[in-house]
Design a protein around this motif. Structure first.
Motif, PDB file in Angstrom:
ATOM      1  N   GLN A 151       0.933  -1.065   0.101  1.00 32.80           N
ATOM      2  CA  GLN A 151       0.027   0.020  -0.023  1.00 32.80           C
ATOM      3  C   GLN A 151       0.815   1.137   0.009  1.00 32.80           C
ATOM      4  OE1 GLN A 151      -3.497   0.342   2.724  1.00 32.80           O
ATOM      5  NE2 GLN A 151      -2.427   2.139   3.489  1.00 32.80           N
ATOM      6  N   VAL A 152       0.379   2.230  -0.870  1.00 33.47           N
ATOM      7  CA  VAL A 152       1.278   3.288  -0.806  1.00 33.47           C
ATOM      8  C   VAL A 152       0.355   4.710  -0.579  1.00 33.47           C
ATOM      9  CG1 VAL A 152       2.767   5.030  -2.559  1.00 33.47           C
ATOM     10  CG2 VAL A 152       3.016   2.595  -2.509  1.00 33.47           C
ATOM     11  N   GLU A 153       0.764   5.427   0.143  1.00 28.62           N
ATOM     12  CA  GLU A 153      -0.078   6.797   0.437  1.00 28.62           C
ATOM     13  C   GLU A 153       0.526   7.754  -0.059  1.00 28.62           C
ATOM     14  OE1 GLU A 153      -0.573   7.092   4.682  1.00 28.62           O
ATOM     15  OE2 GLU A 153      -1.724   5.292   4.908  1.00 28.62           O
ATOM     16  N   GLY A 154       0.010   8.444  -0.799  1.00 29.21           N
ATOM     17  CA  GLY A 154       0.392  10.045  -1.417  1.00 29.21           C
ATOM     18  C   GLY A 154      -0.764  10.981  -1.801  1.00 29.21           C
ATOM     19  N   THR A 155      -0.468  11.630  -2.787  1.00 30.84           N
ATOM     20  CA  THR A 155      -1.355  12.550  -3.457  1.00 30.84           C
ATOM     21  C   THR A 155      -1.448  12.737  -4.880  1.00 30.84           C
ATOM     22  OG1 THR A 155       0.115  14.408  -2.854  1.00 30.84           O
ATOM     23  CG2 THR A 155      -1.222  13.873  -1.173  1.00 30.84           C
ATOM     24  N   ILE A 156      -2.298  13.282  -5.445  1.00 26.41           N
ATOM     25  CA  ILE A 156      -2.081  13.639  -6.646  1.00 26.41           C
ATOM     26  C   ILE A 156      -1.269  14.947  -7.037  1.00 26.41           C
ATOM     27  CG2 ILE A 156      -3.631  14.521  -8.828  1.00 26.41           C
ATOM     28  CD1 ILE A 156      -3.897  11.325  -7.814  1.00 26.41           C
TER      29      ILE A 156
END
Length: 185
Positions: A151-156
């Motif tokens: 799982q990778v958390e990030g933003t656009i």
């Protein structure tokens, strides 16, 4: 939610009607955060972790735990926190590079070390959350995947506090275009 009952309760009220409700709990783990941000000692943090995850488990079986500033923390302490969180019901363990301190080689090694040092790690998914303070958020997220994160958390477009978070568009493009290098299921 911070590792505080009122925060956890508020998050539950916000997500309780979701199709798949999750509570994500975060708590500092580095000595610098413990001294400057909270202030607490490691024993306090261990107790807070156990109590917070246990409380959240009364609401849902989908609990994520993040030892904030993990990449600047004592690895043995992070391993202990992660193990305790899983014991209390965490099903996702998120390793944050909270201030964008890590480089890809170090980050991959840290993620890869979790199953070796946390006996119950097989009961939880490994997640990563990388900040871009040193321009490494996307590279560290990809290194985390190579190390075993799923799982990778990030933003656009990398939007986020300070210099931003991992740019999910770039992470996805790398995974799609170089999929043979990641060997994901």
């Amino acid at each position: 939610a911070r590792a505080a009952v009122p925060d956890i309760d508020a998050v539950w009220e916000a997500v309780r009607h979701a199709e798949t409700p999750r509570i994500h709990i975060f708590l500092s783990s580095s000595d610098i955060h413990l001294a400057q941000q909270l202030p607490k000692n490691r024993e306090d943090i261990m107790e807070m972790t156990r109590a917070a995850v246990s409380h959240a488990a009364r609401y849902t079986s989908d609990i994520e735990f993040s030892p904030m500033d993990a990449t600047r923390s004592n690895p043995e302490f992070v391993y202990q926190l992660v193990g305790a969180a899983i014991d209390e019901g965490a099903t996702t363990i998120n390793i944050p590079d909270t201030v964008g301190y890590a480089i890809p080689k170090e980050f991959e090694a840290f993620i890869r070390s979790l199953p070796e040092h946390v006996p119950n790690m097989h009961k939880a998914r490994i997640s990563v959350h990388c900040q871009n303070d040193l321009g490494m958020a996307t590279a560290n997220s990809l290194a985390g995947i190579l190390g075993g994160a799923r799982q990778v958390e990030g933003t656009i477009n990398g939007i986020g506090e300070r210099c931003g978070n991992a740019d999910l568009i770039s992470v996805i493009a790398n995974l799609a275009l170089k999929k043979e290098g990641y060997q994901l299921l």
